[in-house]
Scaffold this active site. Structure first.
Site, PDB file in Angstrom:
ATOM      1  N   TYR A  91     -14.881 -12.229   0.131  1.00  0.00           N
ATOM      2  CA  TYR A  91     -15.206 -10.919  -0.386  1.00  0.00           C
ATOM      3  C   TYR A  91     -16.556 -10.937  -0.736  1.00  0.00           C
ATOM      4  O   TYR A  91     -17.511 -11.370  -0.805  1.00  0.00           O
ATOM      5  CB  TYR A  91     -14.151 -10.163  -0.425  1.00  0.00           C
ATOM      6  CG  TYR A  91     -13.817  -9.390   0.670  1.00  0.00           C
ATOM      7  CD1 TYR A  91     -14.029  -7.652   0.651  1.00  0.00           C
ATOM      8  CD2 TYR A  91     -12.044  -9.276  -0.166  1.00  0.00           C
ATOM      9  CE1 TYR A  91     -12.854  -7.305   1.622  1.00  0.00           C
ATOM     10  CE2 TYR A  91     -11.286  -9.221   0.967  1.00  0.00           C
ATOM     11  CZ  TYR A  91     -11.403  -7.970   1.372  1.00  0.00           C
ATOM     12  OH  TYR A  91     -10.899  -7.170   2.158  1.00  0.00           O
ATOM     13  N   ARG A 122      -7.192  11.583  -5.803  1.00  0.00           N
ATOM     14  CA  ARG A 122      -8.644  10.882  -5.570  1.00  0.00           C
ATOM     15  C   ARG A 122      -9.667  11.608  -5.800  1.00  0.00           C
ATOM     16  O   ARG A 122     -11.044  10.996  -6.265  1.00  0.00           O
ATOM     17  CB  ARG A 122      -8.563  10.195  -4.419  1.00  0.00           C
ATOM     18  CG  ARG A 122      -9.659   9.404  -4.281  1.00  0.00           C
ATOM     19  CD  ARG A 122      -9.665   8.086  -2.806  1.00  0.00           C
ATOM     20  NE  ARG A 122     -10.974   7.541  -2.560  1.00  0.00           N
ATOM     21  CZ  ARG A 122     -10.985   6.460  -1.682  1.00  0.00           C
ATOM     22  NH1 ARG A 122      -9.892   5.533  -1.903  1.00  0.00           N
ATOM     23  NH2 ARG A 122     -12.077   6.060  -1.447  1.00  0.00           N
ATOM     24  N   ARG A 141       1.363  -0.859   0.591  1.00  0.00           N
ATOM     25  CA  ARG A 141       0.032  -0.458   0.077  1.00  0.00           C
ATOM     26  C   ARG A 141       0.422   1.237  -0.002  1.00  0.00           C
ATOM     27  O   ARG A 141       0.565   2.488   0.686  1.00  0.00           O
ATOM     28  CB  ARG A 141      -1.334  -0.023   1.490  1.00  0.00           C
ATOM     29  CG  ARG A 141      -2.412  -0.334   1.529  1.00  0.00           C
ATOM     30  CD  ARG A 141      -3.390  -0.430   1.938  1.00  0.00           C
ATOM     31  NE  ARG A 141      -3.970  -1.118   2.605  1.00  0.00           N
ATOM     32  CZ  ARG A 141      -3.806  -2.107   3.735  1.00  0.00           C
ATOM     33  NH1 ARG A 141      -3.943  -0.843   4.612  1.00  0.00           N
ATOM     34  NH2 ARG A 141      -5.041  -3.226   3.980  1.00  0.00           N
ATOM     35  N   ARG A 186      -2.941   6.610   1.084  1.00  0.00           N
ATOM     36  CA  ARG A 186      -4.344   7.961   1.444  1.00  0.00           C
ATOM     37  C   ARG A 186      -3.274   8.634   2.879  1.00  0.00           C
ATOM     38  O   ARG A 186      -3.792   9.875   3.140  1.00  0.00           O
ATOM     39  CB  ARG A 186      -5.115   7.185   2.131  1.00  0.00           C
ATOM     40  CG  ARG A 186      -6.557   6.751   1.720  1.00  0.00           C
ATOM     41  CD  ARG A 186      -7.774   5.819   1.803  1.00  0.00           C
ATOM     42  NE  ARG A 186      -7.797   4.965   3.174  1.00  0.00           N
ATOM     43  CZ  ARG A 186      -8.451   3.857   3.161  1.00  0.00           C
ATOM     44  NH1 ARG A 186      -9.870   5.049   3.401  1.00  0.00           N
ATOM     45  NH2 ARG A 186      -7.981   3.235   3.827  1.00  0.00           N
ATOM     46  N   ASP A 197      -6.799  -2.654  -6.882  1.00  0.00           N
ATOM     47  CA  ASP A 197      -7.639  -3.493  -5.842  1.00  0.00           C
ATOM     48  C   ASP A 197      -7.337  -4.713  -5.895  1.00  0.00           C
ATOM     49  O   ASP A 197      -7.316  -5.470  -7.406  1.00  0.00           O
ATOM     50  CB  ASP A 197      -8.510  -3.011  -5.960  1.00  0.00           C
ATOM     51  CG  ASP A 197      -9.094  -3.400  -4.226  1.00  0.00           C
ATOM     52  OD1 ASP A 197      -8.872  -2.329  -3.710  1.00  0.00           O
ATOM     53  OD2 ASP A 197     -10.430  -3.804  -4.269  1.00  0.00           O
TER      54      ASP A 197
END
Length: 366
Positions: free
Chosen positions: A155, A42, A29, A33, A79
């Site tokens: 998921y 973003r 990652r 963010r 992703d």
């Protein structure tokens, strides 16, 4: 496809258990963010999927951490759930809630309808890989990735992230036939997806088995490891004459490290609970190791970060030098970097890895 020659191959060399001038470092990652420039991009994109599906934006954010830090590899910005989205499950990201599928797979009919998607549905990913590779201009290698068959299944059945994995484990124990069908489709889809990333320009590929560690012993081998093995058996070993290292990371998988050492891959990633010296003893004769600083170390003061980095490098032990192959290490976190991490602390980590690992090799400069 023609790309610029590679200027820094330390990551790829370490993946193949070859000597390097320093221990290469990249972070799970690393584009994300915690970086204000990522948040700004973003915001322009309007949403996470708007960011991930736009080639220019995906290229921009992949390169952002490389502008700040002397990282030794880039990883595609995407992703892990792009594959089930391409199967028609309807992926979305609500603010603060993480990923969600509009059509989870919970009954016999939904499982029977699953199929390996046409790779054209993921063209935006492959276009981003090629764009990023061109933009890197040979600076460092580019890593492609996917979620593992089991992690994708979690998921797909739960419909979102889960605290207890009740729905997916209910299917696993109550209808193992359905679970095996999901995993078989996932494995073949993931293999096709990663091979297409390689064809587009990825120089290494990584399987994120993020939820393998939630399985019981025995179940892990049947429902995670076996399908990771099925993916690896189908992956390209080289492309245009260049070997393509394959990395497998199972969060919470330290218990099964010896079994994972039998996988047909070049690198095993380990989380922060694993002792690197023991991992080297168990599998370092055949696999490079990747990891494994606790991501929360990055909230400590700089001098503590430097000390913990040295402890990880010293735990792995003396690096391989000279000719031939030998135990090798790619420095990383034991899981993804937190969005709350101070960006300046990441520079402390990267610089400390390079400085101490050069000292380990008797070097004082690049």
């Amino acid at each position: 496809m023609s790309f610029a020659p590679l200027k820094n191959d330390s990551f790829l060399r370490a993946c193949h258990r070859l000597a390097t001038p320093h221990t290469p470092v990249w972070l799970m990652r690393q584009a994300g963010r915690y970086l204000p420039e990522y948040r700004a991009t973003r915001a322009r994109a309007g949403s996470f999927m708007g960011l991930a599906t736009n080639v220019d934006y995906a290229t921009e954010v992949t390169l952002q951490p490389l502008e700040r830090y002397e990282l030794d590899a880039a990883i595609l910005f995407s992703d892990i759930l792009t594959v089930p989205d391409a199967m028609g499950l309807g992926l979305s990201f609500a603010n603060g809630e993480g990923p969600r599928f509009a059509s989870p797979v919970r009954d016999e009919a939904a499982v029977a309808a699953l199929a390996v998607p046409g790779m054209e549905r993921l063209r935006y990913v492959f276009d981003a890989v090629a764009s990023i590779r061109r933009a890197l201009d040979g600076r460092v290698p580019l890593i492609g990735f996917s979620g593992s068959p089991w992690t994708l299944a979690c998921y797909m059945v739960e419909g979102a992230g889960s605290q207890d994995y009740r729905l997916v484990k209910s299917m696993l124990y109550g209808r193992p036939d359905l679970m095996h069908r999901i995993l078989a489709v996932n494995a073949d889809a993931v293999a096709a997806y990663l091979n297409a990333q390689v064809e587009a320009g990825a120089q290494a590929v990584m399987l994120f088995d993020s939820w393998g560690g939630v399985l019981a012993d025995g179940a892990f081998q049947r429902f995670s490891l076996d399908y990771t093995r099925r993916v690896l058996a189908q992956l390209k070993r080289e492309h245009e004459g260049q070997p393509i290292p394959r990395i497998v990371f199972t969060k919470g998988g330290g218990l099964w490290l010896e079994a994972m050492g039998q996988l047909d891959c070049e690198v095993l990633g380990v989380d922060w609970t694993v002792n690197l010296a023991r991992a080297r003893q168990l599998v370092g004769g055949s696999k490079a190791l990747q990891g494994n600083l606790d991501p929360n170390v990055l909230f400590a003061p700089p001098e503590r970060i430097e000390a913990e980095v040295r402890a990880v490098l010293d735990s792995f032990g003396p690096p391989h030098t000279g000719g031939g192959t030998g135990p090798s290490h790619v420095f990383n976190l034991g899981h993804g970097i937190s969005q709350h991490t101070p960006p300046e602390h990441v520079k402390v980590l990267v610089d400390a890895v390079h400085a101490h690992s050069r000292r380990q090799r008797g070097r004082t400069s690049a």
